[in-house]
Motif scaffolding. Structure first.
Motif, mmCIF file in Angstrom:
data_model
loop_
_atom_site.group_PDB
_atom_site.id
_atom_site.type_symbol
_atom_site.label_atom_id
_atom_site.label_comp_id
_atom_site.label_asym_id
_atom_site.label_seq_id
_atom_site.Cartn_x
_atom_site.Cartn_y
_atom_site.Cartn_z
ATOM 1 N N MET A 137 22.536 -5.567 66.304
ATOM 2 C CA MET A 137 23.743 -5.162 65.575
ATOM 3 C C MET A 137 23.734 -3.662 65.305
ATOM 4 S SD MET A 137 24.148 -8.247 62.804
ATOM 5 C CE MET A 137 25.766 -7.811 62.157
ATOM 6 N N LYS A 138 22.564 -3.168 64.880
ATOM 7 C CA LYS A 138 22.451 -1.747 64.549
ATOM 8 C C LYS A 138 22.675 -0.887 65.792
ATOM 9 C CE LYS A 138 19.518 1.574 62.192
ATOM 10 N NZ LYS A 138 18.174 1.860 61.644
ATOM 11 N N GLU A 139 22.063 -1.332 66.908
ATOM 12 C CA GLU A 139 22.196 -0.569 68.150
ATOM 13 C C GLU A 139 23.655 -0.474 68.593
ATOM 14 O OE1 GLU A 139 17.822 -1.970 69.831
ATOM 15 O OE2 GLU A 139 19.652 -2.631 70.871
ATOM 16 N N LYS A 140 24.350 -1.610 68.418
ATOM 17 C CA LYS A 140 25.740 -1.642 68.888
ATOM 18 C C LYS A 140 26.711 -0.966 67.916
ATOM 19 C CE LYS A 140 25.649 -5.596 71.980
ATOM 20 N NZ LYS A 140 26.180 -6.917 72.300
ATOM 21 N N SER A 141 26.203 -0.651 66.708
ATOM 22 C CA SER A 141 27.132 -0.231 65.654
ATOM 23 C C SER A 141 27.510 1.238 65.750
ATOM 24 C CB SER A 141 26.496 -0.467 64.293
ATOM 25 O OG SER A 141 25.407 0.442 64.137
ATOM 26 N N GLN A 142 26.799 1.992 66.582
ATOM 27 C CA GLN A 142 27.056 3.433 66.706
ATOM 28 C C GLN A 142 26.998 4.125 65.344
ATOM 29 O OE1 GLN A 142 30.814 2.817 68.713
ATOM 30 N NE2 GLN A 142 29.896 3.348 70.680
ATOM 31 N N GLY A 143 25.933 3.797 64.622
ATOM 32 C CA GLY A 143 25.666 4.494 63.369
ATOM 33 C C GLY A 143 26.443 4.023 62.160
ATOM 34 N N ASN A 144 27.277 2.997 62.359
ATOM 35 C CA ASN A 144 28.123 2.523 61.274
ATOM 36 C C ASN A 144 27.677 1.122 60.829
ATOM 37 O OD1 ASN A 144 30.191 2.273 59.457
ATOM 38 N ND2 ASN A 144 31.691 1.643 61.009
ATOM 39 N N PHE A 145 26.403 0.994 60.452
ATOM 40 C CA PHE A 145 25.850 -0.332 60.189
ATOM 41 C C PHE A 145 25.203 -0.396 58.809
ATOM 42 C CE2 PHE A 145 22.113 -3.257 60.630
ATOM 43 C CZ PHE A 145 22.837 -4.428 60.717
ATOM 44 N N THR A 146 25.706 -1.295 57.964
ATOM 45 C CA THR A 146 25.064 -1.569 56.683
ATOM 46 C C THR A 146 24.292 -2.871 56.838
ATOM 47 O OG1 THR A 146 27.001 -0.637 55.602
ATOM 48 C CG2 THR A 146 25.443 -1.847 54.200
ATOM 49 N N PRO A 147 22.983 -2.805 56.851
ATOM 50 C CA PRO A 147 22.241 -4.046 57.097
ATOM 51 C C PRO A 147 22.445 -5.040 55.965
ATOM 52 C CG PRO A 147 20.746 -2.280 56.470
ATOM 53 C CD PRO A 147 22.103 -1.660 56.617
#
Lengths: 502, 502
Positions: A137-147
């Motif tokens: 998810m983080k990889e695909k989020s292009q820096g826009n990821f709140t775990p």
């Protein structure tokens, strides 16, 4: 027609409340506070303890801003926490999103993103799987990821290293999380029985799983239908062989509270585990995927009474039953098996069931020959697919829920599946998309054409079987090696049970 | 909170229908068309036949302009027509108004007028009673009276002269009426589950009985709750000792269709009739008024398993149950009897039950001592009293249905009646208004003061007992003669079972 006196009496706070299965838990805790509600290995929780644990869970979630409109995901086998999730999460107002533990990380990543789950509860055995999913998810989020916040369930089978590792990654241990909640938390019943209670993903014909949304009203009605269909009396003892993550265990988590019964959890379903539990706890009921006739016959010989049901995630689990007729008792075993292998009649909680012509939309004649689509209508049909208006439009066309299964209506009114209009393989009760498997096969450099079909399987009912042709230039001298290479390739792309085998 | 994706899925024709117990009949006829549904003496109707008869009834009523908003009254003992009325009348859209056969003509006249029933179905045994009631209505109408259409039920016990007389008075024979209806009538399920399904009158503290209105939703939910509370499985055989006119037989007419069981009708409840039916039909369940402990003990010795329930017409019949706990098995019989005599806990279909202070409205402590009023809240609480806003306001005050019964909450959460705030005597399960009996006594020329109370009765649980003082100048030399004269006087004023006895 005019409103007359006889109907002119409005709803009020005393005579109308939203239907919800959550009240069943409060009732079980009041009526049988000391009765065993959940047994898992050496651990036992009474109904009062279960109610308190669920209130703690709801309270702890509420403190983390979970409420109406939220989804909380859980990735776990049949352990007490998964049972508690069916009450505690909705008691916070949120939707319980149960995730199949046999899915791979990339699929789970898709589900967590699609469901917008901000908290993920994961059993320690699947912590690495969840971690992989979050990484994707983080990889695909292009820096826009709140775990999401991760809660890890650690029972006696847990490797201390795994737990230590998980806590080091910022996870909270499930029991610690419960401790942060209030056992007397004033949980809020839904204001509207149409409010969503559960979300579960089902594999369809396309690459993206569809999120089936269920509501409190349907869960309540299904929970009260089950005891009638399964002849499940007050105090029934239910063995969890069916995964609770599968269609919310056909709503049995809520049924068990309604009948104040006892849940026997099994982390892994083994013959030894099943027979030991039956002997030790005097199990009255358990469920599973429809077995092939040979297994059915064997069960019957061992004294099991088998009720054959059929349904879909979209119908809260089984919503038809091949109701046994006393007049079948005297028939030859083969005839009995043939009659009982049919999908049958509607559940008591389902209003309408029919087989309709795919051309005209009209019911087919009850001749046992004319094939049409099996369709459902009523209160135990899902709210719809999450964020998928196109699929909803198709599936609810013309006032029916369209199952995609093709069947006939027999002269006795019992429906019977003859084929599927959707390319789904059902293995061990779980859907496998043949199209999706084919799509993966096409990614293999040696594959020219691929076709995946269901193959009868003694153990799983069906298993996927692939036919392929090779691209020009492929060395076909060792087809066994090629096949093994393709299976290995598939294992990297899909859940293990989806991989075609030889 | 904002509406989010997870809740943004509207109702549609495939996934939402009004709850109604009427679908249970259609299902029973589909699943078990040849199974016996209703047995009455030498007559037997299968589920298919019962469904067809009910559709005929609905059709015949529709042809007579009966529909949504109408009331159809029925005055009958437990004969098949009364069972059919619970489906056929609502299948026309109308409300079934069951009338207690033990009422006198003037009370029935009041009920028929109040309910505005334009059709009255009456068993031949009670034809004269109905005729008397209609005569009273006509007399009181001051020339503005349209007599209802009378349908007379004539089974094998019927005196041909009675039938001939009734037909001569313009009545239509029930079977002839059914013949005028269509067995394939496209009955209309309710559009709204809040639509009324039944109307039944209950005796209160005032002179006028109150009309309790029930809806399709509640009847459905009660019908599905009964099997869980009574451990009633598919194919149960139910003996009708409880009058179906009494709180719609606690919704058991609809439950029997839900479980595809068999109804055994009894015109008159006699020991011989009960034991014969149990032996002949392998009866699994029957119900009745709460018996005194001596009768309970005797039943237990004979092998009956007694489930003690409590409720009111306003709560669709019993809506609490003294749920038996396994830990009571080893207690002394007197302790068991004392524990099982309590009113207990809420039905699975009832959401809330409590005992509240009559001063503060707050729940009393669970100390087994502090007395308060027993109150109900939930989906098996009536719509309200017909045309009685004042009573509705009182009975639904502060978000509770007020039972008028005073009780305590025990430390184990089980409620227990200690007294009644309303002056009601319950004899053989039927309410008697002590105030109304007193009012009649005051009409007697010799009575100065009168007070009527409940007296423990070996057979009926309670019976009315009157204390009177004589007016000055009354010859008190033969008080026995005076008492007999008063009883005779009462018999002319009230139903026989209301008359105080010695």
């Amino acid at each position: 027609m005019e409103m007359r006196d006889i109907d002119d009496l409005p709803k009020n706070a005393a005579n109308y409340m939203a239907l919800t299965p959550l009240w069943f838990l409060e009732r079980a805790a009041t009526v049988h506070p000391t009765r065993k509600a959940v047994i898992h290995g050496s651990r036992t929780y009474t109904w009062l303890q279960t109610y308190q644990r669920c209130r703690r869970l709801a309270s702890a979630l509420s403190k983390r801003s979970i409420g109406v409109g939220s989804s909380v995901a859980i990735i776990a086998p049949n352990v007490p926490a998964l049972y508690e999730a069916h009450f505690g999460i909705p008691m916070s107002g949120a939707v319980v999103n149960t995730i199949n533990i046999r899915l791979n990380a990339s699929t789970i990543a898709f589900l967590l993103g699609h469901s917008q789950s901000t908290i993920v509860i994961v059993d320690q055995e699947f912590f690495n799987l969840a971690e992989d999913a979050l990484r994707i998810m983080k990889e695909k989020s292009q820096g826009n990821f709140t775990p999401p916040l991760v809660i890890v369930i650690a029972d006696e089978s847990c490797n201390p290293k795994t737990l230590k590792y998980a806590l080091g990654q910022g996870a909270i241990e499930y029991e610690k999380f419960l401790e942060s909640g209030d056992p007397d938390f004033a949980w809020k019943p839904p204001q509207d029985e149409w409010q969503s209670i559960a979300l579960g993903y089902t594999s369809g014909t396309t690459a993206s799983p569809k999120g089936v949304v269920l509501h409190h009203r349907g869960a309540y009605l299904m929970a009260l239908s089950n005891p009638i269909i399964w002849e499940m009396n007050e105090g029934a003892v239910y063995l969890w062989t069916l995964p609770m993550f599968h269609c919310n265990g056909w709503c049995f988590p809520w049924t068990l509270a309604a009948v104040c019964g006892t849940n026997i959890c099994l982390r892994q379903v083994t013959a030894k585990g099943v027979y030991s539990a039956i002997a030790k706890y005097r199990v009255t009921h358990f469920s599973g995927a429809a077995p092939p006739p040979s297994v059915l016959a064997g069960m019957s010989q061992k004294g099991f009474r088998v009720t054959h049901t059929y349904g879909l995630s979209e119908t809260y689990g089984p919503s038809t039953v091949c109701a046994w007729k006393p007049e079948w008792d005297s028939l030859p075993p083969e005839t009995q098996a043939r009659l009982n292998a049919r999908q049958g009649v509607r559940y008591v909680g389902l209003e309408c069931l029919d087989v309709i012509s795919t051309q005209t939309g009209q019911p087919v004649p009850a001749d046992g020959k004319t094939i049409g689509e099996i369709v459902f209508r009523g209160n135990i049909v899902m709210k719809g697919y999450l964020k998928n208006p196109k699929a909803n439009e198709e599936t609810f066309a013309n006032g029916w829920f369209h199952s995609g299964d093709l069947g006939v209506k027999n002269p006795d009114g019992y429906i019977e599946i003859k084929d599927r209009s959707k390319d789904i393989i059902i293995s061990g009760g779980e859907n496998i998309s043949s199209v999706e498997v084919e799509n993966s096969l096409y990614l293999h450099p040696a594959v020219m054409e691929a076709s995946v079909v269901a193959r009868a399987d003694e153990r799983w009912g069906e298993s996927p079987c692939a036919f392929v042709t090779w691209k020009p230039g492929v060395d076909k001298s060792d087809e066994q090696r090629l096949a093994e290479d393709i299976m290995k390739f598939c294992r990297s792309k899909m859940p293990a049970y989806w991989v075609p085998n030889q």
